[in-house]
Design a protein around this motif. Structure first.
Motif, mmCIF file in Angstrom:
data_model
loop_
_atom_site.group_PDB
_atom_site.id
_atom_site.type_symbol
_atom_site.label_atom_id
_atom_site.label_comp_id
_atom_site.label_asym_id
_atom_site.label_seq_id
_atom_site.Cartn_x
_atom_site.Cartn_y
_atom_site.Cartn_z
ATOM 1 N N ILE A 1 91.102 40.571 13.929
ATOM 2 C CA ILE A 1 91.131 40.813 15.376
ATOM 3 C C ILE A 1 91.363 39.475 16.073
ATOM 4 N N HIS A 2 92.403 39.412 16.892
ATOM 5 C CA HIS A 2 92.695 38.161 17.604
ATOM 6 C C HIS A 2 93.404 38.461 18.912
ATOM 7 N N GLN A 3 93.610 37.447 19.718
ATOM 8 C CA GLN A 3 94.149 37.623 21.059
ATOM 9 C C GLN A 3 95.586 38.116 21.065
ATOM 10 N N HIS B 1 85.848 44.040 10.308
ATOM 11 C CA HIS B 1 86.651 43.381 11.334
ATOM 12 C C HIS B 1 86.371 41.879 11.265
ATOM 13 N N PHE B 2 87.419 41.112 11.190
ATOM 14 C CA PHE B 2 87.281 39.658 11.178
ATOM 15 C C PHE B 2 87.777 39.116 12.520
ATOM 16 N N TYR B 3 86.846 38.581 13.308
ATOM 17 C CA TYR B 3 87.193 38.031 14.620
ATOM 18 C C TYR B 3 87.615 36.580 14.431
ATOM 19 N N GLU B 4 88.917 36.371 14.549
ATOM 20 C CA GLU B 4 89.517 35.107 14.142
ATOM 21 C C GLU B 4 88.945 33.910 14.884
ATOM 22 N N MET C 1 94.473 51.947 9.438
ATOM 23 C CA MET C 1 95.671 52.101 8.614
ATOM 24 C C MET C 1 95.623 51.232 7.361
ATOM 25 N N GLY C 2 95.033 50.060 7.448
ATOM 26 C CA GLY C 2 94.973 49.176 6.292
ATOM 27 C C GLY C 2 94.109 49.701 5.164
ATOM 28 N N ASP D 1 98.520 40.312 8.926
ATOM 29 C CA ASP D 1 97.283 39.722 9.456
ATOM 30 C C ASP D 1 96.063 40.052 8.604
ATOM 31 N N ASP D 2 96.144 41.105 7.805
ATOM 32 C CA ASP D 2 94.967 41.666 7.143
ATOM 33 C C ASP D 2 95.008 41.432 5.632
#
Length: 259
Positions: free
Chosen positions: A166-168, A84-87, A117-118, A54-55
């Motif tokens: 960051i996503h649901q 943080h990327f809010y999708e 962690m990333g 995802d990252d």
């Protein structure tokens, strides 16, 4: 580069196959940290880092950590700030606006965990001796870095060259109950004779109680929870819990959906 494939859906991984990469495929689904331990056995480089599908990193992420690569054995891992990327909103937000500490950071981490962690690069000798606790599904990163911080220094970088999506469907968002019970189990396993754990026990217990309240509010909102919320010591988090308590569940779910 070790690419760990847990599902058949990731067929596009073939395009990453090079002479320096290894794609590990499993016939059955296993826990995340069990899989990471398997991948660690294949690693031969001096330094290990992790990147979820995802990252993503900016192109200079690894080059910017040259100071750590040349560091003494006193430092076992490094980490940095990130975005943080809010999708759903297609918006970025800085993870930490405070300067991240370096050195022996165990006490800082027990008060407030600030390592993503990333962003981590860890020396192979250290992580292969510690390994991930395969029992966990959510807090394995946390557990590993806390154990690493007991033994060695961590070097911080203030740059923001890592993007965390960051996503649901984030696993921890969808499994609040598991998050709470894993953290509760982790606390019970700690040695509170250790001065750092003894001095920061209240912060750990507060975090555990917060996880419990969030889980209960989202899954089984009872009127008696209001008394537990009122007793919660952190004022800002108490307000957040009160908002969750007051809002109807459909609005809370809508908010989570549009993170």
């Amino acid at each position: 580069m070790i690419i760990f494939q847990r599902t058949q859906a990731l067929k596009s991984l073939k395009k990453f196959k090079t002479k320096d990469s290894n794609i590990l495929k499993l016939k059955k689904k296993i826990r995340l940290y069990e899989g990471r331990n398997l991948a660690l056995k294949k690693c031969k480089g001096e330094f290990i880092t992790f990147l979820d599908t995802d990252d993503w990193w900016e192109k200079d992420f690894l080059l910017s950590k040259n100071k750590f690569f040349k560091s003494s054995n006193d430092y076992g891992f490094c980490f940095s700030n990130c975005m943080h990327f809010y999708e759903n909103k297609q918006k970025y937000k800085v993870f930490s606006r405070r300067k991240l500490p370096s050195g022996f950071i165990l006490e800082d981490l027990l008060k407030f965990y600030f390592v993503k962690m990333g962003t981590i690069i860890i020396k192979r000798r250290l992580i292969q001796s510690l390994k991930f606790n395969a029992r966990y599904n959510i807090i394995g990163d946390y557990d590993l870095i806390i154990r690493a911080a007991k033994e060695t220094k961590g070097m911080s970088f203030q740059d923001k060259l890592v993007n965390i999506r960051i996503h649901q469907n984030n696993f921890s968002h969808r499994n609040r109950k598991m998050f709470y019970y894993e953290f509760k189990h982790w606390i019970k396993k700690q040695n509170f004779d250790n001065i750092y754990f003894k001095d920061n026990k209240r912060y750990l217990l507060q975090k555990c109680e917060y996880l419990r309240l969030v889980y209960m509010l989202l899954e089984n909102k009872k009127i008696t929870l209001i008394f537990d919320i009122i007793k919660y010591p952190n004022f800002l988090l108490k307000l957040k819990l009160l908002v969750i308590y007051i809002l109807p569940n459909f609005l809370i779910n809508l908010k989570l959906k549009h993170l």
